[in-house]
Write an enzyme that holds these catalytic residues in place. Sequence first.
Site, mmCIF file in Angstrom:
data_model
loop_
_atom_site.group_PDB
_atom_site.id
_atom_site.type_symbol
_atom_site.label_atom_id
_atom_site.label_comp_id
_atom_site.label_asym_id
_atom_site.label_seq_id
_atom_site.Cartn_x
_atom_site.Cartn_y
_atom_site.Cartn_z
ATOM 1 N N ASP A 68 0.898 -1.217 0.118
ATOM 2 C CA ASP A 68 -0.006 0.082 0.009
ATOM 3 C C ASP A 68 0.849 1.178 0.042
ATOM 4 O OD1 ASP A 68 -1.675 2.168 0.484
ATOM 5 O OD2 ASP A 68 -2.624 1.204 2.202
ATOM 6 N N ASN A 95 3.355 5.053 -10.563
ATOM 7 C CA ASN A 95 2.096 4.981 -11.333
ATOM 8 C C ASN A 95 0.806 5.021 -10.627
ATOM 9 O OD1 ASN A 95 0.512 4.201 -13.972
ATOM 10 N ND2 ASN A 95 0.127 2.613 -12.675
ATOM 11 N N TYR A 163 -8.246 15.508 -7.357
ATOM 12 C CA TYR A 163 -7.231 14.898 -8.301
ATOM 13 C C TYR A 163 -6.309 15.808 -9.017
ATOM 14 C CZ TYR A 163 -5.850 12.073 -12.535
ATOM 15 O OH TYR A 163 -5.033 11.502 -13.432
ATOM 16 N N LYS A 167 -2.093 15.821 -8.894
ATOM 17 C CA LYS A 167 -1.356 15.837 -9.938
ATOM 18 C C LYS A 167 -0.273 17.174 -10.106
ATOM 19 C CE LYS A 167 -2.136 11.669 -11.319
ATOM 20 N NZ LYS A 167 -1.247 10.597 -11.424
#
Length: 258
Positions: A68, A95, A163, A167
Amino acid sequence: MTQADVTDRTSIALVTGGGTGVGRAIAKALGAAGYTVVISGRRLAVLEEAVEVLSKETGGSFHAIAADVGDPASVRALFDAIAEKFGRLDLLVNNAGITVPGVPLEEVTFEQWSAILAANLTGAFLCTQQAFRLMKAQVPQGGRIINNGSISATTPRPNSAPYTATKHAITGLTKSTALDGRNFDIACGQIDIGNAASDMTQKIASGVVQANGTIAAEPTIDPTHIANAVVYMASLPLNANVLTMTVMATKMPFVGRG
């Protein structure tokens, strides 16, 4: 020529979130290019299935280690296992990541915010931290880190604050990592992806909210194109680096007024 061809030893790569989607495509391409590939994720059964299939498809060497990435102890155990089994790590592909439902910002729960922060940002940091420790200590010293970014970092979708925030932060982590790694032959770059076809982007192909409030389907691309780009980035000698690369569906509504 890949890094795996540069010396007579096999290069070791770790792909987080490597059991499905884009991560699996990246792992497959690296294995086909000659890397020994460790794929990690939270679900061991998914990883083991991927290892079996990818090994048959490519003839490459794949290994599953459940972890994890949002848990510091789990990440330490992952890198300890890699160091014990292989003695080094040449490539880390950060990733692993998730998204949250596209709801108005004020409706995002703290639990949702915390989960995406852990998976997308904290996980990348923790893996980078452990990779630095290993890459600095190994002989020969150095290695490469490639972060999965997104065009959302600079051009967000509606209702995507969590999100987008993660990023955007990945871009900062990439640049800081590239800077801090200079003296140790640790290169770091980032690939910004636009609509690679995966479980996460299924809804995009059927129709999503645009900046002007309309609903429109968007083109996607085969994740193999992303994987091939990662293999190219990884193939460079450590004195050369792709700091950022954007790979996107040509006709998606990204370049322009939206």
